[in-house]
Design a protein around this motif. Structure first.
Motif, PDB file in Angstrom:
ATOM      1  N   HIS A  19      58.368   0.559  51.746  1.00 14.76           N
ATOM      2  CA  HIS A  19      57.312   1.260  51.539  1.00 14.76           C
ATOM      3  C   HIS A  19      56.001   0.969  52.377  1.00 14.76           C
ATOM      4  CE1 HIS A  19      59.618   2.000  47.981  1.00 14.76           C
ATOM      5  NE2 HIS A  19      60.257   1.286  47.495  1.00 14.76           N
ATOM      6  N   GLY A  20      55.438  -0.245  52.233  1.00 22.13           N
ATOM      7  CA  GLY A  20      54.564  -0.408  53.016  1.00 22.13           C
ATOM      8  C   GLY A  20      53.945  -1.908  53.035  1.00 22.13           C
ATOM      9  N   ASN A  21      53.572  -2.690  53.830  1.00 22.82           N
ATOM     10  CA  ASN A  21      52.847  -3.203  54.060  1.00 22.82           C
ATOM     11  C   ASN A  21      51.793  -3.805  55.601  1.00 22.82           C
ATOM     12  OD1 ASN A  21      54.885  -3.222  56.007  1.00 22.82           O
ATOM     13  ND2 ASN A  21      54.710  -4.984  57.053  1.00 22.82           N
ATOM     14  N   ILE A  22      51.086  -5.303  55.199  1.00 18.65           N
ATOM     15  CA  ILE A  22      50.249  -5.662  56.066  1.00 18.65           C
ATOM     16  C   ILE A  22      51.314  -6.443  56.825  1.00 18.65           C
ATOM     17  CG2 ILE A  22      48.364  -7.200  56.432  1.00 18.65           C
ATOM     18  CD1 ILE A  22      47.405  -4.779  54.617  1.00 18.65           C
ATOM     19  N   THR A  23      50.422  -5.373  58.493  1.00 17.97           N
ATOM     20  CA  THR A  23      51.099  -6.169  59.664  1.00 17.97           C
ATOM     21  C   THR A  23      50.323  -6.985  60.585  1.00 17.97           C
ATOM     22  OG1 THR A  23      49.968  -3.677  60.361  1.00 17.97           O
ATOM     23  CG2 THR A  23      52.326  -3.640  59.350  1.00 17.97           C
ATOM     24  N   SER A  24      49.637  -6.873  59.812  1.00 16.34           N
ATOM     25  CA  SER A  24      47.454  -7.545  60.987  1.00 16.34           C
ATOM     26  C   SER A  24      46.307  -7.963  59.830  1.00 16.34           C
ATOM     27  CB  SER A  24      47.192  -7.298  62.219  1.00 16.34           C
ATOM     28  OG  SER A  24      46.432  -7.817  62.876  1.00 16.34           O
ATOM     29  N   PRO A  25      46.020  -9.004  59.520  1.00 17.15           N
ATOM     30  CA  PRO A  25      46.145 -10.442  60.382  1.00 17.15           C
ATOM     31  C   PRO A  25      47.725 -10.705  59.594  1.00 17.15           C
ATOM     32  CG  PRO A  25      44.385 -10.358  59.324  1.00 17.15           C
ATOM     33  CD  PRO A  25      45.044  -8.898  59.149  1.00 17.15           C
ATOM     34  N   PRO A  26      48.266 -12.056  59.896  1.00 15.55           N
ATOM     35  CA  PRO A  26      49.676 -12.273  59.747  1.00 15.55           C
ATOM     36  C   PRO A  26      49.851 -12.368  57.988  1.00 15.55           C
ATOM     37  CG  PRO A  26      49.464 -13.606  61.373  1.00 15.55           C
ATOM     38  CD  PRO A  26      47.607 -12.726  61.336  1.00 15.55           C
ATOM     39  N   GLY A  50      61.397  -6.312  52.682  1.00 20.78           N
ATOM     40  CA  GLY A  50      60.413  -6.825  52.723  1.00 20.78           C
ATOM     41  C   GLY A  50      58.918  -6.459  52.077  1.00 20.78           C
ATOM     42  N   THR A  51      59.278  -4.943  52.095  1.00 26.57           N
ATOM     43  CA  THR A  51      57.745  -4.528  51.622  1.00 26.57           C
ATOM     44  C   THR A  51      57.759  -4.382  50.393  1.00 26.57           C
ATOM     45  OG1 THR A  51      57.420  -2.615  52.953  1.00 26.57           O
ATOM     46  CG2 THR A  51      56.601  -4.687  53.108  1.00 26.57           C
ATOM     47  N   GLY A  52      59.259  -3.933  49.874  1.00 27.16           N
ATOM     48  CA  GLY A  52      59.303  -3.498  48.450  1.00 27.16           C
ATOM     49  C   GLY A  52      58.039  -3.833  47.061  1.00 27.16           C
ATOM     50  N   PRO A  53      58.316  -3.303  45.664  1.00 26.19           N
ATOM     51  CA  PRO A  53      57.785  -3.908  44.489  1.00 26.19           C
ATOM     52  C   PRO A  53      57.908  -5.043  44.549  1.00 26.19           C
ATOM     53  CG  PRO A  53      59.021  -1.658  44.186  1.00 26.19           C
ATOM     54  CD  PRO A  53      59.202  -2.378  45.345  1.00 26.19           C
ATOM     55  N   LEU A  54      56.985  -5.200  43.896  1.00 25.48           N
ATOM     56  CA  LEU A  54      57.376  -6.538  43.253  1.00 25.48           C
ATOM     57  C   LEU A  54      58.136  -6.729  42.283  1.00 25.48           C
ATOM     58  CD1 LEU A  54      53.635  -8.223  42.389  1.00 25.48           C
ATOM     59  CD2 LEU A  54      54.714  -8.321  44.018  1.00 25.48           C
ATOM     60  N   GLU A  55      58.264  -5.742  41.858  1.00 23.98           N
ATOM     61  CA  GLU A  55      58.836  -5.068  40.108  1.00 23.98           C
ATOM     62  C   GLU A  55      60.708  -5.271  40.444  1.00 23.98           C
ATOM     63  OE1 GLU A  55      55.515  -3.364  39.532  1.00 23.98           O
ATOM     64  OE2 GLU A  55      56.461  -3.436  40.951  1.00 23.98           O
ATOM     65  N   GLN A  96      51.155  -0.462  57.411  1.00 27.43           N
ATOM     66  CA  GLN A  96      52.201   0.118  58.032  1.00 27.43           C
ATOM     67  C   GLN A  96      52.729   1.040  56.368  1.00 27.43           C
ATOM     68  OE1 GLN A  96      56.263  -1.700  58.742  1.00 27.43           O
ATOM     69  NE2 GLN A  96      57.052   0.050  59.443  1.00 27.43           N
ATOM     70  N   LEU A  97      52.900   2.233  55.773  1.00 28.57           N
ATOM     71  CA  LEU A  97      53.169   2.780  54.981  1.00 28.57           C
ATOM     72  C   LEU A  97      54.230   3.530  55.417  1.00 28.57           C
ATOM     73  CD1 LEU A  97      49.072   3.304  53.874  1.00 28.57           C
ATOM     74  CD2 LEU A  97      51.180   1.232  52.736  1.00 28.57           C
TER      75      LEU A  97
END
Length: 186
Positions: A19-26, A50-55, A96-97
């Motif tokens: 779904h979404g994640n930070i790609t930079s900074p690491p 890897g970027t799925g929800p905490l739930e 990335q979204l």
């Protein structure tokens, strides 16, 4: 060596599906210490998406496993990614979204011992990643924050603080977060 290669390979594939994640900074990633603390199901959930929800990340109930702090990813697995920032420095982020979910988001400094914010958020989006827009605003995927000048001696020890990107998809009722480990230069 094999376990590290497996983690890295699976994580690369999982990150492209989510779904979404930070790609930079690491950002913090799962690893062997997380598996010891949170269990293989938590690590498997992150590696699968890897970027799925905490739930979607199962907790094994262990006191040291806090899914709501960096998705349970442990500092010890990520020590090589500690960034050094100076007070007043602008830090560029890239996100990335692939699947947006409208809702509030922020970037805050978090005290890892208490999982609480240190000061005010560095950046706030009242409405972020709105799936109803034909195209997301550029500042949803490329933005910067300015490191505070008022932290004193806080955040000078690796692992003491993390910069957390936090996003809640209101309609989806899903929570997303990534952590960037850092220290403040004196």
């Amino acid at each position: 060596m094999y376990a590290s290669t497996l983690f890295a390979s699976t994580l690369f594939v999982a990150t492209a599906l989510a779904h979404g994640n930070i790609t930079s900074p690491p950002a913090r990633q799962p690893g062997p210490v997380m598996q010891q603390v949170c269990g293989s199901q938590a690590v498997s959930a992150i590696l699968a998406d890897g970027t799925g929800p905490l739930e979607n990340i199962p907790s094994n109930g262990a006191a040291d496993c806090n899914i709501f702090l960096c998705k349970g990813a442990q500092f010890e697995d990520n020590m090589k990614n500690v960034q050094t920032f100076a007070p007043g420095e602008k830090v560029a982020f890239k996100a990335q979204l692939p699947i947006p979910h409208e809702g509030p988001a922020n970037v805050s400094i978090i005290d890892t011992a208490t999982n609480t914010a240190v000061g005010q958020p560095l950046l706030v989006f009242d409405s972020y990643a709105d799936e109803n827009l034909a195209k997301l605003p550029p500042n949803n995927t490329a933005f910067s924050v300015t490191m505070p000048t008022s932290l004193g001696t806080a955040c000078q020890t690796p692992g003491e603080c993390t910069m957390q990107w936090f996003w809640f998809g209101t309609s989806a009722q899903q929570t997303y977060e990534n952590c960037v480990d850092f220290v403040m230069s004196a």
